[in-house]
Design a protein around this motif. Structure first.
Motif, short mmCIF file in Angstrom:
data_model
loop_
_atom_site.label_atom_id
_atom_site.label_comp_id
_atom_site.label_asym_id
_atom_site.label_seq_id
_atom_site.Cartn_x
_atom_site.Cartn_y
_atom_site.Cartn_z
N UNK A 1 -27.07 1.78 -31.07
CA UNK A 1 -26.99 2.87 -30.69
C UNK A 1 -27.30 2.32 -28.83
N UNK A 2 -25.57 3.23 -27.61
CA UNK A 2 -26.18 2.78 -26.63
C UNK A 2 -26.85 3.75 -26.07
N UNK B 1 -27.80 14.45 -27.73
CA UNK B 1 -27.93 14.01 -28.58
C UNK B 1 -26.94 14.31 -29.74
N UNK B 2 -25.92 15.49 -29.12
CA UNK B 2 -24.68 15.88 -29.93
C UNK B 2 -24.06 14.57 -29.70
N UNK B 3 -23.69 13.39 -28.59
CA UNK B 3 -23.03 13.21 -28.45
C UNK B 3 -22.86 12.03 -28.75
N UNK B 4 -21.87 11.48 -30.13
CA UNK B 4 -22.69 9.89 -30.89
C UNK B 4 -22.22 8.98 -29.72
N UNK B 5 -23.08 8.33 -29.65
CA UNK B 5 -23.47 7.00 -28.26
C UNK B 5 -23.05 5.72 -29.60
N UNK C 1 -26.39 4.05 -22.58
CA UNK C 1 -25.63 5.64 -22.13
C UNK C 1 -26.26 7.09 -22.21
N UNK C 2 -26.90 7.03 -23.53
CA UNK C 2 -27.93 7.69 -23.39
C UNK C 2 -28.79 8.61 -22.58
N UNK C 3 -29.28 7.46 -22.05
CA UNK C 3 -30.20 7.67 -20.96
C UNK C 3 -29.56 8.07 -19.68
#
Length: 166
Positions: free
Chosen positions: A20-21, A89-93, A24-26
């Motif tokens: 998991x990236x 959270x709904x974005x697939x990373x 990018x989430x951060x």
């Protein structure tokens, strides 16, 4: 593929920053908070302050705790800011190539597990969106990095060979 001999009984793959990236989430969370007036410096400092529990080792991050820490610095945040963070959270990373990696590991290992440290509900939300759960035998979520190593240590005496990707 059918004739490939399994070389490992268990494979454990870390989730954050491996499959998991997390960067990018951060950045997505940072974009939300910067858009409501939080400085980049305060974003990073409050993220670090809320990522771990009081002991400094337990991963306890939650949006509510992060926003509480931001508010303690004097920010008046809009009511929808937590919902905007939840939308991240709904974005697939998932990291590029991770599905192929898991499929390859399934050829080499009898069982493949995702191993992650963090808040159970928070990590499961990211895992569900990732689409990786059906590809592995199980996702194991623990609270600390030490507990991640303990999972490996518990398996060691009982299994032939372990592959741990962290």
């Amino acid at each position: 593929v059918e004739n490939i001999m399994k070389h490992f009984s268990h494979c454990l793959i870390d989730f954050d920053s491996t499959l998991y990236d997390t960067h990018l989430f951060s950045n997505g969370l940072k974009t939300v908070l910067l858009s409501v007036g939080v400085t980049e410096k305060d974003y990073h400092e409050t993220m670090e302050a809320t990522k771990h529990g009081d002991d400094g080792r337990t991963f306890k991050y939650s949006f509510a705790a992060h926003l509480n820490t931001v508010r303690q610095r004097g920010y008046d945040l809009p009511a929808d800011v937590e919902a905007r963070m939840q939308a991240e959270l709904l974005v697939n990373r998932t990291a590029e190539g991770c599905v192929e990696l898991i499929k390859t590991l399934k050829e080499l290992c009898d069982q493949v597990f995702i191993l992650s440290a963090g808040d159970q509900e928070f990590q499961m939300a990211k895992l569900r969106v990732s689409g990786l759960l059906p590809l592995v035998d199980e996702a194991i979520i623990v609270a600390t990095s030490t507990e991640k190593l303990q999972v490996v240590e518990k398996l060691e005496p009982a299994v032939h060979k372990i592959l741990f990707i962290n």
